[in-house]
Scaffold this motif. Structure first.
Motif, short mmCIF file in Angstrom:
data_model
loop_
_atom_site.label_atom_id
_atom_site.label_comp_id
_atom_site.label_asym_id
_atom_site.label_seq_id
_atom_site.Cartn_x
_atom_site.Cartn_y
_atom_site.Cartn_z
N VAL A 139 45.07 33.50 41.79
CA VAL A 139 45.38 33.44 43.21
C VAL A 139 46.87 33.28 43.49
O VAL A 139 47.33 33.60 44.56
CB VAL A 139 44.58 32.31 43.92
CG1 VAL A 139 43.09 32.59 43.85
CG2 VAL A 139 44.91 30.96 43.33
N GLY A 140 47.60 32.79 42.51
CA GLY A 140 49.04 32.62 42.71
C GLY A 140 49.78 33.94 42.81
O GLY A 140 50.72 34.08 43.59
N ILE A 141 49.36 34.93 42.03
CA ILE A 141 50.06 36.22 42.03
C ILE A 141 49.17 37.37 42.50
O ILE A 141 49.62 38.50 42.62
CB ILE A 141 50.63 36.54 40.63
CG1 ILE A 141 49.53 36.59 39.59
CG2 ILE A 141 51.70 35.54 40.24
CD1 ILE A 141 50.00 37.03 38.21
N GLY A 142 47.88 37.08 42.76
CA GLY A 142 46.98 38.11 43.25
C GLY A 142 46.52 39.09 42.20
O GLY A 142 46.04 40.17 42.52
N GLU A 143 46.65 38.73 40.93
CA GLU A 143 46.25 39.63 39.85
C GLU A 143 44.78 39.43 39.49
O GLU A 143 44.32 38.31 39.35
CB GLU A 143 47.10 39.37 38.60
CG GLU A 143 46.75 40.28 37.44
CD GLU A 143 47.52 39.94 36.17
OE1 GLU A 143 47.34 40.67 35.19
OE2 GLU A 143 48.29 38.96 36.16
N VAL A 144 44.06 40.55 39.37
CA VAL A 144 42.67 40.51 38.93
C VAL A 144 42.63 40.85 37.46
O VAL A 144 43.23 41.82 37.01
CB VAL A 144 41.80 41.51 39.74
CG1 VAL A 144 40.38 41.54 39.20
CG2 VAL A 144 41.80 41.15 41.20
N ILE A 145 41.92 40.03 36.71
CA ILE A 145 41.78 40.21 35.27
C ILE A 145 40.30 40.45 35.00
O ILE A 145 39.46 39.70 35.47
CB ILE A 145 42.25 38.95 34.52
CG1 ILE A 145 43.67 38.58 34.95
CG2 ILE A 145 42.13 39.14 33.01
CD1 ILE A 145 43.94 37.11 34.95
N GLY A 146 39.98 41.49 34.29
CA GLY A 146 38.59 41.77 34.01
C GLY A 146 38.38 42.26 32.60
O GLY A 146 39.25 42.94 32.04
N GLU A 147 37.25 41.92 32.02
CA GLU A 147 36.89 42.38 30.68
C GLU A 147 35.39 42.58 30.62
O GLU A 147 34.62 41.83 31.21
CB GLU A 147 37.28 41.35 29.62
CG GLU A 147 38.75 41.19 29.40
CD GLU A 147 39.08 40.16 28.33
OE1 GLU A 147 38.16 39.67 27.64
OE2 GLU A 147 40.26 39.84 28.20
N CYS A 148 34.97 43.59 29.88
CA CYS A 148 33.56 43.82 29.62
C CYS A 148 33.26 43.36 28.20
O CYS A 148 34.01 43.64 27.28
CB CYS A 148 33.21 45.29 29.78
SG CYS A 148 33.20 45.84 31.49
N GLU A 149 32.19 42.64 28.06
CA GLU A 149 31.77 42.12 26.75
C GLU A 149 30.34 42.57 26.48
O GLU A 149 29.53 42.65 27.40
CB GLU A 149 31.84 40.59 26.74
CG GLU A 149 33.23 40.02 26.95
CD GLU A 149 34.16 40.27 25.78
OE1 GLU A 149 33.67 40.56 24.66
OE2 GLU A 149 35.38 40.18 25.98
N PHE A 160 37.19 34.36 26.84
CA PHE A 160 37.81 35.08 27.96
C PHE A 160 38.77 34.15 28.71
O PHE A 160 39.89 34.53 29.03
CB PHE A 160 36.73 35.60 28.91
CG PHE A 160 37.24 36.08 30.23
CD1 PHE A 160 37.92 37.28 30.33
CD2 PHE A 160 37.05 35.33 31.39
CE1 PHE A 160 38.39 37.73 31.55
CE2 PHE A 160 37.53 35.77 32.61
CZ PHE A 160 38.21 36.96 32.69
N LEU A 161 38.34 32.93 28.98
CA LEU A 161 39.19 31.98 29.70
C LEU A 161 40.45 31.65 28.92
O LEU A 161 41.55 31.56 29.48
CB LEU A 161 38.42 30.70 30.00
CG LEU A 161 37.28 30.80 31.00
CD1 LEU A 161 36.56 29.46 31.11
CD2 LEU A 161 37.78 31.25 32.35
N LYS A 162 40.31 31.48 27.61
CA LYS A 162 41.47 31.11 26.78
C LYS A 162 42.49 32.24 26.68
O LYS A 162 43.67 31.98 26.49
CB LYS A 162 41.00 30.69 25.39
CG LYS A 162 40.33 29.34 25.40
CD LYS A 162 39.88 28.92 24.01
CE LYS A 162 39.25 27.55 24.06
NZ LYS A 162 38.74 27.14 22.74
N ARG A 163 42.05 33.49 26.82
CA ARG A 163 42.97 34.62 26.76
C ARG A 163 43.82 34.70 28.02
O ARG A 163 44.79 35.43 28.09
CB ARG A 163 42.22 35.93 26.56
CG ARG A 163 41.71 36.09 25.13
CD ARG A 163 41.24 37.50 24.87
NE ARG A 163 40.03 37.88 25.59
CZ ARG A 163 38.79 37.65 25.15
NH1 ARG A 163 38.60 37.01 23.99
NH2 ARG A 163 37.74 38.03 25.84
N ARG A 164 43.46 33.99 29.03
CA ARG A 164 44.20 34.04 30.29
C ARG A 164 45.26 33.01 30.24
O ARG A 164 45.84 32.40 30.83
CB ARG A 164 43.27 33.83 31.49
CG ARG A 164 42.17 34.83 31.57
CD ARG A 164 42.70 36.23 31.77
NE ARG A 164 42.09 37.12 30.82
CZ ARG A 164 42.69 38.11 30.17
NH1 ARG A 164 43.94 38.36 30.36
NH2 ARG A 164 42.07 38.89 29.37
#
Length: 164
Positions: A139-149, A160-164
């Motif tokens: 929300v700070g920079i408005g970037e959406v991060i997505g991954e399919c597993e 997934f959380l740790k990679r962010r």
């Protein structure tokens, strides 16, 4: 005409009365109703213009649900406060998961748009199994991060959380 316009808008925003058999107004039905009940004669074109100008769409509907949680307002305020004023040094992410997403593909390629026509696509599709989508919004920079597993479990989600 301002009085008629105001009446059209008011009626449009209300559910049609019992006995009309209507779930919502159409321009023609509203014009008939005004003539029959209020002796106001307007064309359905006039009503359509008022609806366009006011961006009124009585044929469209949406849903909502009000929480029965007595502490709901306080909880919402806490969450919004996190977004608006996060604690020092914190990264606030809004996270959601969409599990069992079907991986679909059309059986034929989409035909391109032609003059005075839309693109064309087949009605049938091939299934390629399912996948699990993890997504986060910084929300700070408005970037959406997505991954399919391929699978969904606590370890995959935590990774997934740790990679962010």
């Amino acid at each position: 005409m301002a009085r008629v316009r105001a009446r059209v808008i008011a009626l449009t925003r209300m559910t049609p009365p019992n006995g009309t058999g209507l779930s919502h107004w159409s321009t023609r039905e509203l014009a008939k109703y005004l003539k029959r009940t209020e002796d106001i004669t307007v064309s359905w074109h006039y009503i359509a213009r008022i609806w366009r100008e006011g961006n009124l769409k009585p044929h469209r509907s949406d849903t909502f649900k009000i929480s029965k949680d007595l502490a709901f307002a306080r909880k919402v305020a806490d969450v919004i406060g996190l977004y608006l004023d996060p604690p020092g040094g914190a990264v606030v992410l809004s996270i959601d998961e969409k599990t069992q997403v079907q991986a679909l593909d059309r059986t034929q390629p989409v035909l391109p748009v032609a003059f005075a026509a839309t693109d064309k696509r087949t009605h049938d599709y091939a299934r390629h199994g399912t996948t699990n989508l993890f997504a986060a919004l910084d929300v700070g920079i408005g970037e959406v991060i997505g991954e399919c597993e391929p699978n969904r479990n606590g370890a995959t989600f935590l990774a997934f959380l740790k990679r962010r």
